[in-house]
Design a protein around this motif. Structure first.
Motif, PDB file in Angstrom:
ATOM      1  N   LEU A  18       0.841  -1.194   0.000  1.00 18.56           N
ATOM      2  CA  LEU A  18       0.000   0.000   0.000  1.00 18.56           C
ATOM      3  C   LEU A  18       0.879   1.247   0.000  1.00 18.56           C
ATOM      4  CD1 LEU A  18      -2.970   0.817   0.098  1.00 18.56           C
ATOM      5  CD2 LEU A  18      -2.755   0.953   2.565  1.00 18.56           C
ATOM      6  N   THR A  19       0.994   1.857  -1.168  1.00 17.71           N
ATOM      7  CA  THR A  19       1.759   3.094  -1.291  1.00 17.71           C
ATOM      8  C   THR A  19       0.867   4.165  -1.891  1.00 17.71           C
ATOM      9  OG1 THR A  19       2.570   2.493  -3.485  1.00 17.71           O
ATOM     10  CG2 THR A  19       3.936   1.846  -1.615  1.00 17.71           C
ATOM     11  N   LEU A  23      -2.182   3.833  -4.849  1.00 19.58           N
ATOM     12  CA  LEU A  23      -3.553   4.325  -4.688  1.00 19.58           C
ATOM     13  C   LEU A  23      -3.912   5.365  -5.736  1.00 19.58           C
ATOM     14  CD1 LEU A  23      -3.855   4.593  -0.815  1.00 19.58           C
ATOM     15  CD2 LEU A  23      -4.907   2.934  -2.338  1.00 19.58           C
ATOM     16  N   VAL A  24      -2.994   6.268  -6.041  1.00 22.08           N
ATOM     17  CA  VAL A  24      -3.278   7.306  -7.045  1.00 22.08           C
ATOM     18  C   VAL A  24      -3.461   6.677  -8.426  1.00 22.08           C
ATOM     19  CG1 VAL A  24      -2.267   9.278  -8.256  1.00 22.08           C
ATOM     20  CG2 VAL A  24      -2.182   9.169  -5.774  1.00 22.08           C
ATOM     21  N   THR A  75      -2.152  -4.100  -5.726  1.00 18.28           N
ATOM     22  CA  THR A  75      -2.993  -3.068  -5.128  1.00 18.28           C
ATOM     23  C   THR A  75      -3.626  -2.193  -6.205  1.00 18.28           C
ATOM     24  OG1 THR A  75      -1.593  -3.026  -3.174  1.00 18.28           O
ATOM     25  CG2 THR A  75      -3.015  -1.133  -3.518  1.00 18.28           C
ATOM     26  N   VAL A  76      -2.842  -1.808  -7.194  1.00 15.29           N
ATOM     27  CA  VAL A  76      -3.373  -0.993  -8.295  1.00 15.29           C
ATOM     28  C   VAL A  76      -4.463  -1.762  -9.035  1.00 15.29           C
ATOM     29  CG1 VAL A  76      -2.809   0.144 -10.469  1.00 15.29           C
ATOM     30  CG2 VAL A  76      -1.237   0.290  -8.561  1.00 15.29           C
ATOM     31  N   GLN A  77      -4.227  -3.029  -9.319  1.00  7.37           N
ATOM     32  CA  GLN A  77      -5.207  -3.829 -10.042  1.00  7.37           C
ATOM     33  C   GLN A  77      -6.496  -3.971  -9.250  1.00  7.37           C
ATOM     34  OE1 GLN A  77      -4.194  -7.909 -10.450  1.00  7.37           O
ATOM     35  NE2 GLN A  77      -6.127  -8.420 -11.428  1.00  7.37           N
ATOM     36  N   THR A  78      -6.378  -4.179  -7.957  1.00  4.91           N
ATOM     37  CA  THR A  78      -7.567  -4.345  -7.123  1.00  4.91           C
ATOM     38  C   THR A  78      -8.396  -3.075  -7.076  1.00  4.91           C
ATOM     39  OG1 THR A  78      -6.380  -5.959  -5.796  1.00  4.91           O
ATOM     40  CG2 THR A  78      -8.371  -5.018  -4.844  1.00  4.91           C
ATOM     41  N   GLY A  83     -13.211  -0.281  -8.943  1.00  3.41           N
ATOM     42  CA  GLY A  83     -13.787   0.949  -9.484  1.00  3.41           C
ATOM     43  C   GLY A  83     -14.478   0.720 -10.814  1.00  3.41           C
ATOM     44  N   GLY A  84     -13.897  -0.123 -11.655  1.00  2.00           N
ATOM     45  CA  GLY A  84     -14.526  -0.436 -12.931  1.00  2.00           C
ATOM     46  C   GLY A  84     -15.791  -1.245 -12.776  1.00  2.00           C
TER      47      GLY A  84
END
Length: 110
Positions: A18-19, A23-24, A75-78, A83-84
């Protein structure tokens, strides 16, 4: 037979998932995929799964950083795929109106 103990990766014991950049990037991809899914769902009537494109795009973007990890990519993929998937609301709301559970919806606000 080779000894793999001396070839261990330097990030053993350092699991950074988690960075801020994860998240951005995840939120940015989520906004893009949600907008694309909503448009495609309303125009054509179907949506696409955003998990695999989010994973590929995040791998390409995170590769620009030397200290990125595969867990950060996860994390980015999740974040992006959740969101999608939120664009599925375009199918729920018309269904509620069709079955008569949400008849007080202001279709044409004055």
């Amino acid at each position: 037979m080779t000894d793999t103990a001396d070839r261990a990766p330097p990030t053993i014991g350092k699991r950074i998932e988690l960075t801020l950049r994860a998240l951005v990037l995840g939120c940015l991809l989520a906004v893009i995929f949600t907008a694309a899914n909503t448009y495609l769902g309303l125009k054509v009537g179907l949506t696409f799964a955003s998990a695999i494109p989010a994973a590929v795009i995040s791998m390409a973007v995170l590769r620009l950083f030397k200290d990125s990890t595969i867990w950060e990519n996860m994390t980015v993929q999740t974040v992006a795929s959740v969101g999608g998937a939120m664009s599925a609301i375009i199918f729920v709301l018309p269904g509620l109106v069709m079955v008569g559970w949400w008849l007080e919806f202001p279709f044409w606000p004055c």
